[in-house]
Scaffold this active site. Structure first.
Site, PDB file in Angstrom:
ATOM      1  N   GLU A  68      24.314  -3.813  17.238  1.00  0.00           N
ATOM      2  CA  GLU A  68      24.480  -2.764  18.244  1.00  0.00           C
ATOM      3  C   GLU A  68      25.722  -2.987  19.101  1.00  0.00           C
ATOM      4  OE1 GLU A  68      23.238   0.067  18.541  1.00  0.00           O
ATOM      5  OE2 GLU A  68      21.689  -0.123  17.015  1.00  0.00           O
ATOM      6  N   CYS A 224      25.107  16.382  11.278  1.00  0.00           N
ATOM      7  CA  CYS A 224      25.434  17.099  12.522  1.00  0.00           C
ATOM      8  C   CYS A 224      26.726  16.521  13.081  1.00  0.00           C
ATOM      9  CB  CYS A 224      24.276  16.933  13.506  1.00  0.00           C
ATOM     10  SG  CYS A 224      24.261  18.144  14.836  1.00  0.00           S
ATOM     11  N   CYS A 231      25.223  22.296   8.327  1.00  0.00           N
ATOM     12  CA  CYS A 231      23.932  22.849   8.745  1.00  0.00           C
ATOM     13  C   CYS A 231      23.026  23.171   7.560  1.00  0.00           C
ATOM     14  CB  CYS A 231      24.158  24.096   9.603  1.00  0.00           C
ATOM     15  SG  CYS A 231      25.033  23.743  11.148  1.00  0.00           S
ATOM     16  N   CYS A 234      20.742  20.378   6.866  1.00  0.00           N
ATOM     17  CA  CYS A 234      20.029  19.801   8.012  1.00  0.00           C
ATOM     18  C   CYS A 234      18.518  20.011   7.894  1.00  0.00           C
ATOM     19  CB  CYS A 234      20.531  20.429   9.316  1.00  0.00           C
ATOM     20  SG  CYS A 234      19.701  19.748  10.770  1.00  0.00           S
ATOM     21  N   CYS A 240      16.965  24.662  15.378  1.00  0.00           N
ATOM     22  CA  CYS A 240      18.192  24.376  16.110  1.00  0.00           C
ATOM     23  C   CYS A 240      18.649  25.616  16.870  1.00  0.00           C
ATOM     24  CB  CYS A 240      19.281  23.910  15.143  1.00  0.00           C
ATOM     25  SG  CYS A 240      20.853  23.541  15.948  1.00  0.00           S
TER      26      CYS A 240
END
Length: 434
Positions: A68, A224, A231, A234, A240
DNA sequence: AAGTCGGGGGC
DNA sequence: GCCCCAGACTT
């Protein structure tokens, strides 16, 4: 004489619901579809493999922590090799704590944001010396006890390594959420940031918080995307709101669909009586109907990087076994490229470059404790190096020493001579390698 | 709230 | 060239 906003139009849905997840069934839908997509399509990444196969919670947390930190403002493709090298050399937090900052800087060289490596090292030493070798095991402790671990990173480690139930809002999640709920205000504003954290905490699947957060991020990274979002691929396109505003609004069935999905006209939000008359999640100016999905979230205008010129001198001497050696000095431990090594340099303040050549020569003499004449410095050329906030031009000179003897007195400055191969592996910036 | 702090992927 | 990236920290 003051313009008064029109009365809010009567809507069957309170405007604020437009920007949140108010329907429990919709939350269930989003969780299940995102996780199903993630289970099927997720990338094989070294830190994921490690997190799945490692049963020791301390090692797992350390592994996710390292990943991270490296992934802060840095793309997956860039991190992979650095992560593998790091974990091979320092497999446990104890191994890292036993390393020196010099080794850490060397390992981090080229990855950027060097304070990340330094704080990782500091944190490891704190875990070993103050926490009995036990990594913090809650989001709160991660945040409080580990330097360089902020709100996002603590939540990411906590959910992925420890199963803590929390959202994790990074750049990807900001984009996904702003699009899912058609949030058109500047996403860096405090009001919007807080709203996004509330949404993320509301949406996260408590049964699989780590996977869910990674699913959101992976969706942002691969589907995205900032520009040209895919899209059609997705898994949550049907829920959305920005997609529907852009692609469905003009169609025949728009009214019906908008009603079903709890989507009032945007003006209902802009002039809402909620939040003292203005929706903090809508842009204050009139909405542009041409706006596409890719325009969420709205970004604040950026500033031009400041221009800097730095004179730098590549000093070489004959190596003992042939070849040449290069003179490096260490930068200060704070600020830009902290602790990294570079050629003797002077920042050019004014525009009198000819006179500054003397200053560069004085810097070389200071480092070497010598008194060479500035005419030994030969102009080589310029190298441009772009940081995110500095447009840096290095004006490069060279000085070739014929004799090792004059450079061998005991130095008071931190300096070293490196061969060409040594230079490639050293703790030096990418700009120096250029 | 605005600056500081790197480097690269991808278009 | 430009945008943006699994942000944190200082001022």
């Amino acid at each position: 004489g003051i313009a008064v906003p029109p009365e809010p139009t009567t809507s069957s849905f309170p405007p604020s619901l437009y920007h949140t997840f108010s329907d429990p069934a919709e939350v269930v839908f989003l969780r299940s579809h995102l996780l199903r997509w993630y289970d099927k399509d997720k990338r094989e990444l070294p830190w994921r493999t490690l997190a799945l196969t490692e049963s020791d919670i301390n090692i797992r947390t350390y592994a996710v922590w390292v990943s991270e930190i490296m992934l802060q403002q840095t793309q997956v493709a860039t991190v992979k090799d650095y992560y593998n090298r790091w974990m091979k050399r320092w497999p446990t937090v104890q191994d890292l704590a036993a390393a020196t900052i010099e080794e850490v800087n060397q390992m981090w060289a080229g990855l950027g944001y060097y304070s990340r490596g330094r704080r990782l090292h500091e944190g490891a030493q704190k875990v070993v010396l103050e926490l009995k070798g036990q990594m913090p095991q809650t989001v709160d402790d991660l945040l409080k006890q580990l330097p360089g671990v902020g709100r996002y990173t603590a939540s990411a480690i906590g959910s992925i390594a420890l199963g803590q139930v929390t959202g994790a809002v990074d750049g990807n999640v900001i984009r996904v959420l702003c699009r899912l709920r058609a949030i058109g205000a500047d996403s860096s504003s405090p009001a919007v940031t807080e709203a996004l954290w509330r949404l993320a905490n509301l949406l996260v699947d408590p049964e699989r918080s780590g996977d869910f957060n990674q699913a959101m991020m992976e969706l942002g990274a691969r589907v995205c995307t900032p520009k040209g979002p895919l899209c059609s691929q997705c898994p949550v396109q049907s829920h959305c709101r920005s997609y529907h505003r852009v692609h469905v609004k003009q169609e025949q069935s728009a009214k019906e669909l908008l009603g079903k999905l709890d989507m009032p006209d945007i003006e209902d939000c802009i002039f809402s009586s909620v939040n003292s008359g203005t929706c903090s999640l809508c842009p204050s100016e009139p909405w542009d109907d041409q706006l596409g999905v890719q325009n969420f979230p709205r970004k604040p205008p950026k500033k031009a990087p400041r221009a800097e010129r730095t004179l730098t001198c590549v000093v070489t001497r004959p190596g003992e076994a042939g070849g040449e050696e290069y003179l490096l000095v260490q930068r200060p431990n704070k600020g830009l490229l902290a602790g990294l090594w570079e050629f003797p340099s002077v920042l050019l303040q004014e525009d009198n470059e000819v006179k500054q050549k003397r200053a560069l020569c004085e810097e070389v003499n200071r480092v070497l404790r010598s008194c060479f004449n500035e005419h030994l410095l030969q102009y080589v050329g310029e190298v441009v190096h772009i940081f995110s906030h500095i447009h840096q031009t290095y004006v490069v000179y060279s000085m070739r020493l014929k004799d090792r003897a004059v450079t061998q007195q005991t130095p008071t400055e931190k300096r070293q001579w490196l061969t060409r191969p040594g230079l490639q592996e050293a703790a030096v910036s990418t700009g120096l390698k250029k």
